[in-house]
Design a protein around this motif. Structure first.
Motif, PDB file in Angstrom:
ATOM      1  N   ARG A 283     -83.437 -96.578 -64.305  1.00 46.32           N
ATOM      2  CA  ARG A 283     -82.094 -96.153 -64.731  1.00 46.32           C
ATOM      3  C   ARG A 283     -81.035 -97.025 -64.058  1.00 46.32           C
ATOM      4  O   ARG A 283     -81.017 -97.153 -62.832  1.00 46.32           O
ATOM      5  CB  ARG A 283     -81.883 -94.703 -64.339  1.00 46.32           C
ATOM      6  CG  ARG A 283     -80.502 -94.156 -64.625  1.00 46.32           C
ATOM      7  CD  ARG A 283     -80.373 -92.794 -63.978  1.00 46.32           C
ATOM      8  NE  ARG A 283     -79.037 -92.239 -64.083  1.00 46.32           N
ATOM      9  CZ  ARG A 283     -78.481 -91.442 -63.179  1.00 46.32           C
ATOM     10  NH1 ARG A 283     -79.180 -91.097 -62.090  1.00 46.32           N
ATOM     11  NH2 ARG A 283     -77.263 -90.965 -63.345  1.00 46.32           N
ATOM     12  N   PRO A 284     -80.118 -97.644 -64.826  1.00 47.34           N
ATOM     13  CA  PRO A 284     -79.050 -98.446 -64.220  1.00 47.34           C
ATOM     14  C   PRO A 284     -78.117 -97.563 -63.380  1.00 47.34           C
ATOM     15  O   PRO A 284     -77.578 -96.575 -63.880  1.00 47.34           O
ATOM     16  CB  PRO A 284     -78.314 -99.025 -65.421  1.00 47.34           C
ATOM     17  CG  PRO A 284     -79.276 -98.942 -66.556  1.00 47.34           C
ATOM     18  CD  PRO A 284     -80.077 -97.697 -66.295  1.00 47.34           C
ATOM     19  N   VAL A 285     -77.943 -97.921 -62.115  1.00 50.20           N
ATOM     20  CA  VAL A 285     -77.115 -97.111 -61.220  1.00 50.20           C
ATOM     21  C   VAL A 285     -76.047 -97.932 -60.497  1.00 50.20           C
ATOM     22  O   VAL A 285     -75.163 -97.364 -59.847  1.00 50.20           O
ATOM     23  CB  VAL A 285     -77.978 -96.370 -60.177  1.00 50.20           C
ATOM     24  CG1 VAL A 285     -78.934 -95.387 -60.852  1.00 50.20           C
ATOM     25  CG2 VAL A 285     -78.757 -97.348 -59.296  1.00 50.20           C
ATOM     26  N   ALA A 286     -76.122 -99.256 -60.588  1.00 53.34           N
ATOM     27  CA  ALA A 286     -75.162-100.097 -59.871  1.00 53.34           C
ATOM     28  C   ALA A 286     -75.073-101.461 -60.547  1.00 53.34           C
ATOM     29  O   ALA A 286     -75.985-101.867 -61.284  1.00 53.34           O
ATOM     30  CB  ALA A 286     -75.571-100.257 -58.413  1.00 53.34           C
ATOM     31  N   PHE A 287     -73.971-102.149 -60.289  1.00 52.70           N
ATOM     32  CA  PHE A 287     -73.797-103.500 -60.834  1.00 52.70           C
ATOM     33  C   PHE A 287     -72.942-104.313 -59.887  1.00 52.70           C
ATOM     34  O   PHE A 287     -72.209-103.781 -59.046  1.00 52.70           O
ATOM     35  CB  PHE A 287     -73.134-103.456 -62.217  1.00 52.70           C
ATOM     36  CG  PHE A 287     -71.655-103.183 -62.144  1.00 52.70           C
ATOM     37  CD1 PHE A 287     -70.729-104.217 -62.071  1.00 52.70           C
ATOM     38  CD2 PHE A 287     -71.177-101.874 -62.115  1.00 52.70           C
ATOM     39  CE1 PHE A 287     -69.368-103.955 -61.980  1.00 52.70           C
ATOM     40  CE2 PHE A 287     -69.815-101.609 -62.014  1.00 52.70           C
ATOM     41  CZ  PHE A 287     -68.914-102.650 -61.943  1.00 52.70           C
ATOM     42  N   MET A 288     -73.011-105.621 -60.039  1.00 49.95           N
ATOM     43  CA  MET A 288     -72.116-106.531 -59.326  1.00 49.95           C
ATOM     44  C   MET A 288     -71.864-107.731 -60.223  1.00 49.95           C
ATOM     45  O   MET A 288     -72.794-108.356 -60.722  1.00 49.95           O
ATOM     46  CB  MET A 288     -72.723-106.981 -58.001  1.00 49.95           C
ATOM     47  CG  MET A 288     -71.802-107.874 -57.171  1.00 49.95           C
ATOM     48  SD  MET A 288     -72.480-108.227 -55.522  1.00 49.95           S
ATOM     49  CE  MET A 288     -72.322-106.602 -54.747  1.00 49.95           C
ATOM     50  N   LEU A 289     -70.578-108.017 -60.472  1.00 48.01           N
ATOM     51  CA  LEU A 289     -70.184-109.150 -61.295  1.00 48.01           C
ATOM     52  C   LEU A 289     -69.687-110.292 -60.426  1.00 48.01           C
ATOM     53  O   LEU A 289     -69.011-110.069 -59.414  1.00 48.01           O
ATOM     54  CB  LEU A 289     -69.066-108.750 -62.268  1.00 48.01           C
ATOM     55  CG  LEU A 289     -69.374-107.664 -63.298  1.00 48.01           C
ATOM     56  CD1 LEU A 289     -68.169-107.470 -64.216  1.00 48.01           C
ATOM     57  CD2 LEU A 289     -70.611-108.003 -64.111  1.00 48.01           C
ATOM     58  N   MET A 348     -78.620-105.933 -51.703  1.00 51.45           N
ATOM     59  CA  MET A 348     -79.628-106.622 -52.509  1.00 51.45           C
ATOM     60  C   MET A 348     -78.974-107.454 -53.614  1.00 51.45           C
ATOM     61  O   MET A 348     -79.362-108.597 -53.864  1.00 51.45           O
ATOM     62  CB  MET A 348     -80.603-105.612 -53.112  1.00 51.45           C
ATOM     63  CG  MET A 348     -81.505-104.935 -52.093  1.00 51.45           C
ATOM     64  SD  MET A 348     -82.579-103.671 -52.839  1.00 51.45           S
ATOM     65  CE  MET A 348     -83.728-104.722 -53.769  1.00 51.45           C
ATOM     66  N   MET A 349     -77.965-106.896 -54.274  1.00 46.28           N
ATOM     67  CA  MET A 349     -77.298-107.627 -55.345  1.00 46.28           C
ATOM     68  C   MET A 349     -76.517-108.817 -54.803  1.00 46.28           C
ATOM     69  O   MET A 349     -76.575-109.919 -55.352  1.00 46.28           O
ATOM     70  CB  MET A 349     -76.377-106.682 -56.125  1.00 46.28           C
ATOM     71  CG  MET A 349     -77.118-105.661 -56.973  1.00 46.28           C
ATOM     72  SD  MET A 349     -76.026-104.673 -58.046  1.00 46.28           S
ATOM     73  CE  MET A 349     -75.114-103.714 -56.811  1.00 46.28           C
ATOM     74  N   ILE A 350     -75.803-108.608 -53.708  1.00 42.02           N
ATOM     75  CA  ILE A 350     -74.975-109.694 -53.192  1.00 42.02           C
ATOM     76  C   ILE A 350     -75.820-110.814 -52.612  1.00 42.02           C
ATOM     77  O   ILE A 350     -75.470-111.995 -52.710  1.00 42.02           O
ATOM     78  CB  ILE A 350     -73.946-109.156 -52.174  1.00 42.02           C
ATOM     79  CG1 ILE A 350     -72.782-110.143 -52.046  1.00 42.02           C
ATOM     80  CG2 ILE A 350     -74.573-108.877 -50.817  1.00 42.02           C
ATOM     81  CD1 ILE A 350     -71.606-109.609 -51.270  1.00 42.02           C
ATOM     82  N   GLU A 351     -76.970-110.482 -52.042  1.00 44.87           N
ATOM     83  CA  GLU A 351     -77.864-111.529 -51.542  1.00 44.87           C
ATOM     84  C   GLU A 351     -78.482-112.307 -52.702  1.00 44.87           C
ATOM     85  O   GLU A 351     -78.598-113.539 -52.644  1.00 44.87           O
ATOM     86  CB  GLU A 351     -78.954-110.928 -50.666  1.00 44.87           C
ATOM     87  CG  GLU A 351     -80.123-111.870 -50.347  1.00 44.87           C
ATOM     88  CD  GLU A 351     -79.703-113.204 -49.727  1.00 44.87           C
ATOM     89  OE1 GLU A 351     -80.495-114.161 -49.827  1.00 44.87           O
ATOM     90  OE2 GLU A 351     -78.606-113.306 -49.150  1.00 44.87           O
ATOM     91  N   ALA A 352     -78.875-111.604 -53.769  1.00 44.23           N
ATOM     92  CA  ALA A 352     -79.423-112.300 -54.935  1.00 44.23           C
ATOM     93  C   ALA A 352     -78.396-113.262 -55.519  1.00 44.23           C
ATOM     94  O   ALA A 352     -78.722-114.414 -55.877  1.00 44.23           O
ATOM     95  CB  ALA A 352     -79.862-111.278 -55.986  1.00 44.23           C
TER      96      ALA A 352
END
Length: 401
Positions: A283-289, A348-352
């Motif tokens: 389930r999508p729960v977060a995002f970073m653009l 995790m998103m910002i490191e990716a």
């Protein structure tokens, strides 16, 4: 001393020693173009300014093209002295902002000013008086600004950080505007920060351990945005955003028309490697653009696509090598706020994104923001990855009572 009077046609400053300042309302296509061109002329005076594409700036103040106008009343004003334009301002009322709870910053009776430029303090005062008069005439009891036009576009006045160029979709204003606005009776309502960080090297060991722990968790999947499914991906992102930010100061929900408009506008800046959606149990729960800093090529072509600027822009958009990277938006569903999982997903998103920015695009600098001064969660994340405040914006307020 200058005497002022508000009339149906605007505000007139009368003085025996200085030319008369007349505030004229803008009401047609030609006037909107003049309004934009005046702002561009003011911007050209500033060190480190980046000229934007004129047609896109005109579109933002066009009620037939910008869906913001579907829920807002807007009046643009131009100040003239001896027939010469010497300043501009917008006054606007967002019906969606009126509907939010007052404790979230806006609410009933709150109007806005924006697109503020003035040649001197007398012109600034006359423009603010005109905007206040129009808002009061529409029943508003409080004014916030500058907000140009939506809080999602360019909120706040730059008060620190004029010593370097702004990144994409960030305002750039002379430092002396703050004193003029404060002298007119305005006080700080909220401060917004942007953070600069070095993305050429890994984040601190603590962040690496958090990321590695998340990567071992089978429930978590951090994936790239799928550009071939762009419309559905935008719907997911904006759904999370509207939920995640719903209790934040200054939150105004996106409408479906605005979602479609933003999705179309931003699509050329979307590279799958730089934009992430985090899923828990599928389930999508977060995002970073993340957007490459389009201001760099715009500075080279001086904001002009013709005759040859479009070639530069097309080449850059194919592969923005070495571009600075800006993280303008991120969000985690409200149900996860204040949980360890929320911060883990963010890291995790910002490191990716950091890794892809550096290894694929050769980028060495990133910027996060804006971030509300009292958003403790985001401030803590910015501090943990060792980023530093590099720009400060202020939204001012004043009672119209």
């Amino acid at each position: 001393m200058i005497n002022r009077k508000y009339e149906g046609s605007g505000v007139t400053d009368v003085s025996a020693n200085v030319p008369q300042i007349v505030i004229e309302p803008v009401s047609d296509k030609r006037g909107r173009a003049a309004f934009v061109d005046l702002g561009r002329a003011f911007s050209e005076r500033l060190p480190h300014f980046v000229p934007q594409i004129r047609s896109e700036q005109i579109e933002l103040v066009d009620p037939d093209k910008n869906p913001f106008f579907s829920h807002a009343r807007v009046q643009l004003f131009i100040a003239k002295q001896d027939g010469r334009p010497v300043g501009r301002i917008s006054a606007h009322i967002d019906e969606l902002a009126l509907a939010v709870p007052a404790q979230q910053g806006f609410g009933p009776g709150t109007g806005f000013f924006g697109y503020f430029d003035a040649e001197n303090e007398a012109v600034a005062r006359a423009l603010l008086t005109a905007a206040e008069g129009w808002l009061a005439g529409e029943g508003m009891t409080r004014v916030l600004g500058p907000v140009s036009l939506s809080v999602w576009e360019e909120p706040g006045l730059l008060v620190k950080g004029q010593d370097h160029a702004p990144m994409v979709m960030m305002g750039h204003h002379p430092a002396h505007y703050a004193a003029w606005i404060e002298a007119a009776g305005y006080a700080r309502a909220k401060t917004l920060y942007t953070y600069d960080l070095d993305i050429s090297k890994p984040f601190p060991p603590l962040v690496q351990r958090i990321v590695q722990s998340g990567e071992k968790n089978a429930r978590i999947n951090v994936r790239r945005v799928r550009k071939q499914d762009w419309d559905s991906e935008v719907a997911i992102i904006l759904g999370i955003l509207n939920d995640a930010w719903s209790d934040n100061w200054g939150f105004v929900p996106f409408t479906p028309a605005e979602v479609a408009y933003a999705g179309k506008k931003l699509r050329p800046l979307i590279f799958e490697e730089l934009n992430m959606i985090a899923e828990v149990d599928g389930r999508p729960v977060a995002f970073m653009l993340t957007w490459p800093d389009m201001n760099a090529p715009l500075a080279k072509i001086r904001g002009k696509l013709f005759p040859f600027g479009w070639i530069t822009m097309l080449r850059w958009l194919r592969f923005p090598k070495g571009a600075g990277m800006r993280v303008p938006l991120m969000g985690v569903l409200k149900e996860l706020h204040n949980s360890r999982l929320a911060s883990q997903l963010a890291f995790m998103m910002i490191e990716a994104i950091r890794h892809e920015s550096n290894t694929k695009f050769g980028s060495v600098r990133g910027e996060i923001g804006w971030i509300l001064e009292d958003n403790q969660g985001m401030v803590a994340i910015a501090d943990t990855i060792q980023s530093k405040i590099n720009r400060e914006y202020v939204i001012y307020e004043r009672s119209l009572g």
